[in-house]
Write a protein that holds these residues in place. Structure first.
Motif, short mmCIF file in Angstrom:
data_model
loop_
_atom_site.label_atom_id
_atom_site.label_comp_id
_atom_site.label_asym_id
_atom_site.label_seq_id
_atom_site.Cartn_x
_atom_site.Cartn_y
_atom_site.Cartn_z
N GLU A 148 0.84 -1.21 0.00
CA GLU A 148 0.00 0.00 0.00
C GLU A 148 0.87 1.26 0.00
O GLU A 148 0.64 2.20 -0.75
CB GLU A 148 -0.92 0.00 1.23
CG GLU A 148 -1.92 -1.15 1.27
CD GLU A 148 -3.13 -0.89 0.40
OE1 GLU A 148 -3.05 -0.08 -0.53
OE2 GLU A 148 -4.18 -1.52 0.65
N ALA A 155 1.79 4.64 -2.96
CA ALA A 155 1.38 6.00 -2.61
C ALA A 155 2.15 7.03 -3.42
O ALA A 155 3.15 6.73 -4.06
CB ALA A 155 1.60 6.23 -1.11
N SER A 156 1.69 8.27 -3.36
CA SER A 156 2.37 9.36 -4.06
C SER A 156 3.66 9.73 -3.34
O SER A 156 3.97 9.20 -2.27
CB SER A 156 1.45 10.58 -4.12
OG SER A 156 1.32 11.14 -2.81
N TYR A 176 2.43 7.88 2.46
CA TYR A 176 1.22 7.08 2.69
C TYR A 176 0.66 7.41 4.07
O TYR A 176 1.38 7.32 5.07
CB TYR A 176 1.56 5.60 2.61
CG TYR A 176 0.40 4.68 2.86
CD1 TYR A 176 -0.61 4.52 1.92
CD2 TYR A 176 0.30 3.96 4.06
CE1 TYR A 176 -1.68 3.69 2.14
CE2 TYR A 176 -0.76 3.11 4.30
CZ TYR A 176 -1.75 2.97 3.33
OH TYR A 176 -2.82 2.14 3.56
#
Length: 434
Positions: A299, A303-304, A308
């Motif tokens: 996850e 993320a950018s 996150y």
């Protein structure tokens, strides 16, 4: 059915002290698994691949009698020079055709021979007492009484030496001196070189003779028989469940994993049931914790660049599925480890001390935070200087997963053990000796 797929790599790349990340075991799960595996099959280690190196150690020890303990050679131990010669012989004779399999140090040997034409302490494995074939197999050789702790000949060495000599075409090991004398001479020349290095002064035929004598695939009938008897002995050199696992392996497909092997072991040999139950319960916990951490990595890796936000785990189906039942699996593992008694050693104490925080039911965000804090602590404890965490904290509740540790296409594996339990090396031994 035993398959070749169990021949797995076991070593990581070099990880500098302090500055490195500690590429293995990010959640500190290995220590307990290793203790349980030792209880199951003492003296056998996952890195063991080719059982014939027990013979190479035993023969080398006999050849070095009077040299090893003379105190004359202090820069490099003669046993290590013997190892250099054996591995160089194998690589020179068979390293170019892909025939070699499971020979510790073969890759560094190939590089050294290309670069300088010989092996020495600087070019061979940096920690040969751990990673060379003496380092990998010495513990088992001691357990089988082939050598003692100081690498002197053990009470069972004579049987193996006689069998090896017979397969080489000699009436006895003492008569085989006609074959082994050049090896002893080469050890002496190599140890006395400045600095010590392989200095055999042999033709390619001489190197091939040594390689043929210890090629992992070419153990003779008498040698295989003695090694089988030693491994399957139930007396003072008892190797735990090795003999039971050896017997049931032909009926199983190892592509199905370790889990059914140990399940079958518990069915056919009930004396191992408490230990197998402890292993299964511990692995159920370990799998949830490892998969939860890996789900978090996946996850966070998607993320950018801003990081996150941990609050997002509340809506992550993959994270929630991975950690479902974590606290309950902790409770079951505590009970199973305790029920295993002395076989589990200090595992119950270590388990409660290290993982007790995961035995309390909590919300997903708190659990994710707990996992990250736990990972940071494991990394710090890996050396005196500590290892760097895989995760950077950008702000409260916001993390950045460092690039080498991002996952893509990952899926949880709830029915698979995190750790192997000596099944692969036993399968390899069996394949070499039958």
């Amino acid at each position: 059915m035993v398959t070749a797929s169990m021949s797995l790599p076991f070593l990581s790349r070099y990880d500098p002290t302090g500055s490195g990340e500690g590429n293995l075991d990010p959640m500190g799960l290995y220590q307990i698994a290793d203790q349980l595996a030792v209880a199951l099959v003492p003296a056998v280690r996952e890195r063991m691949q080719r059982v014939r190196f027990l013979t190479a150690i035993t023969v080398g020890t006999a050849l070095l009698e009077g040299i090893q303990d003379s105190g004359e050679y202090t820069d490099t131990a003669p046993f290590l020079v013997w190892e250099w010669l054996v591995v160089e012989a194998l690589v020179k004779s068979f390293g170019g055709d892909g025939e070699l399999r499971g020979v510790a140090g073969s890759q560094v040997t190939q590089r050294a021979l290309r670069a300088q034409g010989y092996l020495d302490a600087a070019s061979y494995l940096k920690t040969p007492r751990i990673f060379g074939f003496h380092g990998i197999y010495k513990r088992l050789a001691i357990q089988l009484q082939l050598v003692d702790v100081n690498l002197g000949s053990g009470p069972q060495a004579g049987k193996l030496l006689a069998a090896w000599a017979k397969d080489q075409g000699f009436e006895s090991f003492s008569v085989a001196k006609e074959r082994t004398r050049p090896w002893v001479d080469a050890i002496g020349r190599s140890v006395k070189a400045t600095p010590p290095r392989t200095n055999a002064k042999w033709t390619l035929e001489n190197w091939r003779t040594l390689a043929d004598a210890f090629h992992p695939d070419r153990a003779g009938r008498h040698e295989r028989k003695v090694l089988r008897e030693l491994l399957l002995n139930h007396g003072d050199r008892h190797l735990g469940a090795l003999a039971d696992l050896w017997t049931l392996l032909p009926d199983l497909d190892l592509d199905d994993g370790v889990e059914p092997v140990l399940g079958t072991l518990a069915e056919r040999a009930p004396q191992w049931n408490p230990l197998v139950s402890a292993i299964e319960s511990y692995e159920a916990f370990a799998r949830r914790l490892q998969d939860g951490f890996d789900a978090l990595r996946m996850e966070a890796g998607n993320a950018s660049s801003y990081g996150y936000t941990l609050s997002a785990v509340s809506g992550s189906a993959v994270f929630l599925a991975a950690v479902a039942g974590l606290s309950g699996s902790f409770t079951k593992a505590v009970s199973a480890l305790a029920s295993a008694g002395g076989a589990a050693g200090s595992s119950p104490i270590i388990f409660e001390d290290r993982f007790g925080k995961f035995g309390i039911e909590t919300d997903p965000v708190s659990l994710a935070t707990l996992m990250l804090d736990h990972h940071d602590g494991i990394q710090r404890a890996k050396s005196a200087e500590g290892k760097r965490s895989w995760v950077d904290r950008q702000a409260p509740g916001v993390i950045h997963l460092r690039l080498p540790y991002r996952l893509s296409g990952w899926e949880p594996r709830p029915r698979e053990f995190v750790h192997p339990y000596r099944v692969a090396p036993i399968a390899r031994f069996r394949g070499d000796l039958t």
